[in-house]
Design a protein around this motif. Structure first.
Motif, PDB file in Angstrom:
ATOM      1  N   THR A 154       9.451  -0.582   4.536  1.00  0.00           N
ATOM      2  CA  THR A 154       8.936   0.738   4.155  1.00  0.00           C
ATOM      3  C   THR A 154       9.938   1.451   3.265  1.00  0.00           C
ATOM      4  OG1 THR A 154       7.813   0.916   6.299  1.00  0.00           O
ATOM      5  CG2 THR A 154       8.051   2.942   5.014  1.00  0.00           C
ATOM      6  N   ALA A 155       9.438   2.056   2.185  1.00  0.00           N
ATOM      7  CA  ALA A 155      10.274   2.871   1.297  1.00  0.00           C
ATOM      8  C   ALA A 155       9.555   4.192   1.071  1.00  0.00           C
ATOM      9  CB  ALA A 155      10.509   2.154  -0.024  1.00  0.00           C
ATOM     10  N   TYR A 156      10.264   5.299   1.291  1.00  0.00           N
ATOM     11  CA  TYR A 156       9.673   6.616   1.074  1.00  0.00           C
ATOM     12  C   TYR A 156       9.817   7.002  -0.398  1.00  0.00           C
ATOM     13  CZ  TYR A 156       8.936   7.203   6.013  1.00  0.00           C
ATOM     14  OH  TYR A 156       8.479   7.043   7.292  1.00  0.00           O
ATOM     15  N   ALA A 195       0.842  -1.193   0.000  1.00  0.00           N
ATOM     16  CA  ALA A 195       0.000   0.000   0.000  1.00  0.00           C
ATOM     17  C   ALA A 195       0.872   1.236   0.000  1.00  0.00           C
ATOM     18  CB  ALA A 195      -0.921   0.007   1.217  1.00  0.00           C
ATOM     19  N   VAL A 196       0.346   2.302  -0.596  1.00  0.00           N
ATOM     20  CA  VAL A 196       0.971   3.625  -0.518  1.00  0.00           C
ATOM     21  C   VAL A 196       0.175   4.443   0.478  1.00  0.00           C
ATOM     22  CG1 VAL A 196       1.544   5.736  -1.758  1.00  0.00           C
ATOM     23  CG2 VAL A 196       1.829   3.522  -2.881  1.00  0.00           C
ATOM     24  N   LEU A 197       0.855   4.946   1.501  1.00  0.00           N
ATOM     25  CA  LEU A 197       0.215   5.739   2.546  1.00  0.00           C
ATOM     26  C   LEU A 197       0.747   7.153   2.523  1.00  0.00           C
ATOM     27  CD1 LEU A 197       0.452   3.306   5.618  1.00  0.00           C
ATOM     28  CD2 LEU A 197      -1.258   3.345   3.808  1.00  0.00           C
ATOM     29  N   ASP A 198      -0.134   8.122   2.839  1.00  0.00           N
ATOM     30  CA  ASP A 198       0.351   9.483   3.026  1.00  0.00           C
ATOM     31  C   ASP A 198       0.800   9.645   4.483  1.00  0.00           C
ATOM     32  OD1 ASP A 198      -1.890   9.933   4.630  1.00  0.00           O
ATOM     33  OD2 ASP A 198      -2.864  11.309   3.230  1.00  0.00           O
ATOM     34  N   SER A 204       9.895   9.414  -3.727  1.00  0.00           N
ATOM     35  CA  SER A 204      10.396  10.740  -4.103  1.00  0.00           C
ATOM     36  C   SER A 204       9.267  11.596  -4.645  1.00  0.00           C
ATOM     37  CB  SER A 204      11.500  10.598  -5.154  1.00  0.00           C
ATOM     38  OG  SER A 204      10.965   9.998  -6.332  1.00  0.00           O
ATOM     39  N   GLY A 205       9.521  12.874  -4.769  1.00  0.00           N
ATOM     40  CA  GLY A 205       8.537  13.773  -5.361  1.00  0.00           C
ATOM     41  C   GLY A 205       7.787  14.612  -4.370  1.00  0.00           C
ATOM     42  N   GLY A 206       8.213  14.641  -3.108  1.00  0.00           N
ATOM     43  CA  GLY A 206       7.521  15.460  -2.113  1.00  0.00           C
ATOM     44  C   GLY A 206       6.317  14.740  -1.546  1.00  0.00           C
ATOM     45  N   GLY A 207       5.787  15.291  -0.478  1.00  0.00           N
ATOM     46  CA  GLY A 207       4.602  14.732   0.136  1.00  0.00           C
ATOM     47  C   GLY A 207       4.860  13.684   1.193  1.00  0.00           C
ATOM     48  N   GLU A 208       6.088  13.155   1.269  1.00  0.00           N
ATOM     49  CA  GLU A 208       6.442  12.168   2.290  1.00  0.00           C
ATOM     50  C   GLU A 208       5.557  10.923   2.244  1.00  0.00           C
ATOM     51  OE1 GLU A 208       9.051  12.246   4.447  1.00  0.00           O
ATOM     52  OE2 GLU A 208       9.711  14.029   3.387  1.00  0.00           O
ATOM     53  N   ASN A 209       5.038  10.598   1.062  1.00  0.00           N
ATOM     54  CA  ASN A 209       4.276   9.355   0.942  1.00  0.00           C
ATOM     55  C   ASN A 209       5.223   8.162   1.046  1.00  0.00           C
ATOM     56  OD1 ASN A 209       1.992  10.873   0.520  1.00  0.00           O
ATOM     57  ND2 ASN A 209       2.096  10.727  -1.706  1.00  0.00           N
ATOM     58  N   ARG A 210       4.691   7.044   1.540  1.00  0.00           N
ATOM     59  CA  ARG A 210       5.542   5.877   1.719  1.00  0.00           C
ATOM     60  C   ARG A 210       4.866   4.625   1.166  1.00  0.00           C
ATOM     61  NH1 ARG A 210       3.045   7.426   6.409  1.00  0.00           N
ATOM     62  NH2 ARG A 210       2.230   5.818   7.821  1.00  0.00           N
ATOM     63  N   LEU A 211       5.685   3.772   0.597  1.00  0.00           N
ATOM     64  CA  LEU A 211       5.242   2.474   0.091  1.00  0.00           C
ATOM     65  C   LEU A 211       5.624   1.435   1.145  1.00  0.00           C
ATOM     66  CD1 LEU A 211       4.310   0.432  -2.134  1.00  0.00           C
ATOM     67  CD2 LEU A 211       6.676   0.478  -2.949  1.00  0.00           C
ATOM     68  N   ILE A 212       4.643   0.671   1.593  1.00  0.00           N
ATOM     69  CA  ILE A 212       4.903  -0.381   2.560  1.00  0.00           C
ATOM     70  C   ILE A 212       4.491  -1.707   1.935  1.00  0.00           C
ATOM     71  CG2 ILE A 212       4.558  -1.204   4.913  1.00  0.00           C
ATOM     72  CD1 ILE A 212       3.662   1.525   5.727  1.00  0.00           C
ATOM     73  N   VAL A 213       5.423  -2.655   1.962  1.00  0.00           N
ATOM     74  CA  VAL A 213       5.193  -3.976   1.386  1.00  0.00           C
ATOM     75  C   VAL A 213       5.129  -4.980   2.527  1.00  0.00           C
ATOM     76  CG1 VAL A 213       5.991  -5.721  -0.236  1.00  0.00           C
ATOM     77  CG2 VAL A 213       6.445  -3.294  -0.682  1.00  0.00           C
ATOM     78  N   TYR A 214       4.098  -5.815   2.533  1.00  0.00           N
ATOM     79  CA  TYR A 214       3.860  -6.782   3.600  1.00  0.00           C
ATOM     80  C   TYR A 214       3.993  -8.199   3.038  1.00  0.00           C
ATOM     81  CZ  TYR A 214       1.735  -2.673   5.773  1.00  0.00           C
ATOM     82  OH  TYR A 214       1.514  -1.415   6.274  1.00  0.00           O
ATOM     83  N   PHE A 215       4.883  -8.973   3.658  1.00  0.00           N
ATOM     84  CA  PHE A 215       5.113 -10.351   3.234  1.00  0.00           C
ATOM     85  C   PHE A 215       4.493 -11.286   4.269  1.00  0.00           C
ATOM     86  CE2 PHE A 215       8.587  -7.668   1.786  1.00  0.00           C
ATOM     87  CZ  PHE A 215       8.595  -7.921   0.409  1.00  0.00           C
TER      88      PHE A 215
END
Length: 240
Positions: free
Chosen positions: A222-224, A114-117, A226-237
């Motif tokens: 978790t990976a932040y 998921a991508v979270l703000d 780029s591009g501003g906004g501090e959105n993060r991609l979190i991958v769950y295994f």
């Protein structure tokens, strides 16, 4: 807020709350002084709130009043909505998700991701995340964690609640308006179960680790973006 709805509601709840003694009274419920003592505020300030001369109380004050009045969960939500209805400030809409980020999520399927703000809103996710996260119609992971459904969904709720509060606090401290607004909301609608964790945060939330979601044990990274906004991609295994 039209016609001082917040003040009227507070006064009605005060007058409907049983007094600490059984003595005969001219007016029903708690006196202003009794409620002010319970909530830890001054009588003068409570008077201003009830009369509508102060319509911008802090979340801490409203949470203290909700506790002192023994408000139900529905009444706490109504209290927050009354405050929100009186606000004229609307947050700007979030920027659209970049097509390449959506393509990355598509490539990760069927893994849960998921991508979270910064405030914890789910901007996009894979179908597996939607299935195992337990969120249902809720789109914010912090609000969900502090809901009855969230508490039932997480076997290790104490740790999850701490980490979600820490993430929200970190975002709010960096000036994210949506995170501060959500913290204000939860301080009223959830009360001490949220504020005790939010106020005591002393470290950043983990960027990697494990959590239990229902019957699933998931490891996350978790990976932040780029591009501003501090959105993060979190991958769950899934481990189970």
């Amino acid at each position: 807020m039209a016609d001082n709805a917040l003040g009227r509601f507070l006064r009605a709840r005060r007058e409907a709350t049983a007094p600490p003694t059984t003595e005969r009274r001219r007016t029903p419920g708690l006196r202003r002084g009794e409620l002010a003592d319970r909530a830890g505020i001054s009588v003068e300030y409570l008077t201003r709130l009830e009369r509508g001369t102060d319509r911008s109380p802090s979340g801490q004050v409203l949470a203290a009043l909700a506790d002192a009045l023994g408000m139900t969960a529905d009444e706490r939500i109504h209290l927050y909505r009354l405050v929100k209805a009186g606000s004229t400030c609307a947050p700007p809409p979030p920027p659209p998700l970049r097509p390449t980020v959506q393509a990355l999520l598509d490539a990760l399927a069927p893994t849960a991701a998921a991508v979270l703000d910064p405030a914890g809103d789910v901007l996009a996710c894979t179908e597996t995340f939607r299935t195992i996260s337990g969120l249902g119609d809720e789109r914010n992971v912090v609000r969900f964690a502090f809901s009855p459904a969230g508490k039932a969904h997480y076997p290790d709720w104490e740790q999850v609640a701490h980490d979600r509060a820490a993430a929200l606090r970190a975002a709010a401290d960096l000036g994210d308006h949506a995170a501060s607004t959500l913290a204000f909301e939860l301080s009223i609608t959830v009360g001490e179960a949220f504020t005790s964790r939010y106020d005591a945060v002393g470290a950043l939330p983990p960027a990697t680790g494990t959590e239990r979601w229902g019957a699933f044990l998931v490891a996350f990274e978790t990976a932040y973006l780029s591009g501003g906004g501090e959105n993060r991609l979190i991958v769950y295994f899934s481990q189970h």
